[in-house]
Write an enzyme that holds these catalytic residues in place. Sequence first.
Site, PDB file in Angstrom:
ATOM      1  N   TRP A 180       4.259  22.017  28.827  1.00 43.12           N
ATOM      2  CA  TRP A 180       3.683  23.199  29.483  1.00 43.12           C
ATOM      3  C   TRP A 180       2.883  22.651  30.652  1.00 43.12           C
ATOM      4  CZ3 TRP A 180      -1.288  25.231  30.367  1.00 43.12           C
ATOM      5  CH2 TRP A 180      -1.342  26.600  30.669  1.00 43.12           C
ATOM      6  N   CYS A 216       1.994  22.034  25.239  1.00 47.74           N
ATOM      7  CA  CYS A 216       2.897  20.907  25.000  1.00 47.74           C
ATOM      8  C   CYS A 216       3.054  20.630  23.510  1.00 47.74           C
ATOM      9  CB  CYS A 216       2.338  19.646  25.645  1.00 47.74           C
ATOM     10  SG  CYS A 216       2.165  19.793  27.413  1.00 47.74           S
ATOM     11  N   GLU A 223       0.139  40.384  29.495  1.00 47.42           N
ATOM     12  CA  GLU A 223       0.779  39.181  28.976  1.00 47.42           C
ATOM     13  C   GLU A 223       2.289  39.312  28.859  1.00 47.42           C
ATOM     14  OE1 GLU A 223      -1.593  38.655  25.228  1.00 47.42           O
ATOM     15  OE2 GLU A 223      -1.579  36.575  25.918  1.00 47.42           O
ATOM     16  N   ARG A 275       5.111  27.777  20.960  1.00 51.48           N
ATOM     17  CA  ARG A 275       3.824  27.452  21.572  1.00 51.48           C
ATOM     18  C   ARG A 275       3.837  27.670  23.091  1.00 51.48           C
ATOM     19  NH1 ARG A 275       1.291  23.008  18.425  1.00 51.48           N
ATOM     20  NH2 ARG A 275       0.774  21.999  20.383  1.00 51.48           N
ATOM     21  N   HIS A 289     -18.222  53.338  39.568  1.00 49.35           N
ATOM     22  CA  HIS A 289     -18.937  52.310  40.344  1.00 49.35           C
ATOM     23  C   HIS A 289     -17.975  51.414  41.118  1.00 49.35           C
ATOM     24  CE1 HIS A 289     -22.737  53.538  38.664  1.00 49.35           C
ATOM     25  NE2 HIS A 289     -22.162  53.562  37.479  1.00 49.35           N
ATOM     26  N   LYS A 302       0.974  29.455  23.329  1.00 45.06           N
ATOM     27  CA  LYS A 302       0.390  30.057  22.138  1.00 45.06           C
ATOM     28  C   LYS A 302      -1.015  29.531  21.883  1.00 45.06           C
ATOM     29  CE  LYS A 302       0.127  32.550  18.489  1.00 45.06           C
ATOM     30  NZ  LYS A 302      -0.342  33.909  18.823  1.00 45.06           N
ATOM     31  N   ASN A 308       0.553  14.609  24.655  1.00 47.82           N
ATOM     32  CA  ASN A 308      -0.148  15.902  24.716  1.00 47.82           C
ATOM     33  C   ASN A 308      -1.595  15.631  25.089  1.00 47.82           C
ATOM     34  OD1 ASN A 308       2.041  17.274  23.815  1.00 47.82           O
ATOM     35  ND2 ASN A 308       1.121  17.964  21.892  1.00 47.82           N
ATOM     36  N   GLY A 309      -2.201  16.547  25.847  1.00 44.90           N
ATOM     37  CA  GLY A 309      -3.611  16.369  26.207  1.00 44.90           C
ATOM     38  C   GLY A 309      -3.730  16.093  27.695  1.00 44.90           C
ATOM     39  N   GLU A 334      -8.376  44.651  25.154  1.00 41.17           N
ATOM     40  CA  GLU A 334      -7.267  44.058  24.416  1.00 41.17           C
ATOM     41  C   GLU A 334      -5.942  44.738  24.784  1.00 41.17           C
ATOM     42  OE1 GLU A 334      -6.528  41.528  22.975  1.00 41.17           O
ATOM     43  OE2 GLU A 334      -4.933  41.934  21.542  1.00 41.17           O
ATOM     44  N   LYS A 353      -2.741  42.786  26.437  1.00 40.74           N
ATOM     45  CA  LYS A 353      -1.390  42.789  25.842  1.00 40.74           C
ATOM     46  C   LYS A 353      -0.367  43.193  26.882  1.00 40.74           C
ATOM     47  CE  LYS A 353      -1.857  40.877  23.052  1.00 40.74           C
ATOM     48  NZ  LYS A 353      -3.034  40.364  22.429  1.00 40.74           N
TER      49      LYS A 353
HETATM   50  C1  AGP Z   1      -3.678  36.623  23.168  1.00 38.16           C
HETATM   51  O1  AGP Z   1      -2.593  37.468  23.135  1.00 38.16           O
HETATM   52  C2  AGP Z   1      -3.524  35.366  23.821  1.00 38.16           C
HETATM   53  N1  AGP Z   1      -2.282  34.845  24.001  1.00 38.16           N
HETATM   54  C3  AGP Z   1      -4.738  34.537  24.125  1.00 38.16           C
HETATM   55  O2  AGP Z   1      -5.609  35.317  24.870  1.00 38.16           O
HETATM   56  C4  AGP Z   1      -5.474  33.949  22.903  1.00 38.16           C
HETATM   57  O3  AGP Z   1      -6.077  34.972  22.176  1.00 38.16           O
HETATM   58  C5  AGP Z   1      -6.510  32.923  23.387  1.00 38.16           C
HETATM   59  O4  AGP Z   1      -5.847  31.886  24.051  1.00 38.16           O
HETATM   60  C6  AGP Z   1      -7.348  32.376  22.261  1.00 38.16           C
HETATM   61  O5  AGP Z   1      -6.575  31.699  21.336  1.00 38.16           O
HETATM   62  P1  AGP Z   1      -7.149  31.294  19.919  1.00 38.16           P
HETATM   63  O6  AGP Z   1      -7.467  32.566  19.207  1.00 38.16           O
HETATM   64  O7  AGP Z   1      -6.043  30.522  19.270  1.00 38.16           O
HETATM   65  O8  AGP Z   1      -8.373  30.468  20.156  1.00 38.16           O
END
Ligand code: AGP
Length: 606
Positions: free
Chosen positions: A74, A2, A485, A27, A501, A601, A98-99, A478, A482
Amino acid sequence: MCGIYAGVTNHSITTHLIDGLNALSYRGYDSAGIALISKQGLERRRAKGKLDNLTGLLKQTPLEGKVGIAHTRWATHGKPECRNAHPHMTLEVAVAHNGIIENYAELRKELEACGFGFESETDSETIPLLITCYLHKGMTQCEAIQNTLARLEGSFAIVALFDNCPDQLFAARQGSPLVIGHSDAGFYLSSDENALIDKSDAICHMQDGDLARITHNRLIITDFEGNIRKRVMTPSYAISEEQGKQGYRHYMLKEIYQQPAVIQQTLDHYLQEDGTLHPDLKSLPMESLCRLSIVACGTSSYAGVVAKYWMEEIAGLPVDIDIASEYRYRNTPYPPQQMALFISQSGETADTLAALRHASKGGQQTLSLVNVTNSSMASESDRMLPLLAGQEIGVASTKAFTAQLATLLLLTLVTARSNRQITQLQLQQHLNTLNTVPRLMDDLLNQTDTIRNTAQQLYRSEHATYLGRGIAYPLALEGALKLKEISYIHAQAYPAGELKHGPIALIDERMPVIIIAPPGPLFSKTLSNLREVHARGGNIILLSNQAGIDQAADFTDTAIVMPEMDALIQPLLYTLPLQLLAYYVALYKGTDIDQPRNLAKSVTVE
Ligand code: AGP
């Protein structure tokens, strides 16, 4: 997550509010709205989905005024629907929040018992209703806000606009960021400093417990009881989103291509001209530690896993790595000679921030690696090492990850030297190796044909498996993250040796298997796993150097040839093709690469 944007000015504000929401859109959000004081009084417009829907609505039914609040939502409590979008309002007051209000269920019951009806499923709507309840009891706007704040549990940043107080805004902060910007035209507020830069000459970060009362030429900050708190406006140093996409189709692609420069900036910052390391690094008490405990979420946590391999192997320091949302609720013993290291691009991730507070409370010395250096984590940890990635707009983190890796490698080398695990000469050799990274990255980013072709084969797949051993395992994690996401393809990552396993049951000719196998002592082990995949018909995409590719040629469907490099820097380089592969797969699929569905974000809620 948000975003709040608001303004109290001497000019028409609607387009500025929309500009502000646009600046916050990176965001992640799923609905948006604005409320302002027009000639008719307090009015609002809200729309589900992208901001275009809100601007379309405003074209049909325009709103004009000089004081207004705006929000991108969001979804947490309640679906992404118009009725759940902010601002929430009554006839008397509109609020953007927000929150999370943790005691909202109890407040909702109480308000319903007093005859108030709820339009939304949100926790946020309790705020304007509670304020209204207090106004009906005869309180002033300020008293109603103060009494409401006293009832709220959880974290919040709030802006509020009253129908019969048309030239004023109220704003309060407890746990969620809120920044005030000032210019000749008046005051703007946002949850994100970057959204204020082109509107403000000076800014002030509100602190927890601050309540601001703002007209276009006056700002008063008090605590929630009304006692004056002194806050200073300082020049804004926020960096804009670095002049847009600069010809790149997406921010993510631009940020992938910025990585050589980011690593160079990191090295320029931490390695001083006389060849010595920056005092912030050198002065860390690494030699006194018996253990390092790394805590983070998502991509940042995978950088932490890479650091575990480096720290244990090069510096001889045992490392635990924890996911923040797990760590914060575990009863972790805190030995006195342990340091807790928190890694975060945003510095505001709710779980990581809570874990930091948990560790601080337990008496741990805390260190954070953050990209946003005016974030809560930066200010609340004992020590902070900045990441030099610049503003990251793409929701999928790319350049922040490699900036984390470079900084963690420097931290490892400092630790290794202070633990006498390496000599001064070895340190120098390692730093020289690190200095080759920007050039190697540049070369890699100039040869993307194989990756594009591979993406073309991959984008119709429903699943993918990523495998790696040793330090290549977190890179597999990672790479898979990616792909998930931004392309919405289900992807799993495993240590290659773990395949047999269980996950091997999933391997058949429809399963692409991306194997990250840099040269080194584990190559032949990974090769055996590769053959196990081949024997079951898996479609193998191998990342290795030419010699590795040659050895596996009979079992590999696609080869991504990596340049020769020192093993020390493999994680920094092997990450790039994984990022590009995910990017091109998403491009062929036509997904929303910079703002993938459901993602934010910076995840500022639990
Ligand atoms: C990564 O591509 C993400 N969108 C997500 O996993 C991110 O790394 C995670 O939310 C942590 O965010 P930060 O590094 O701002 O704490």
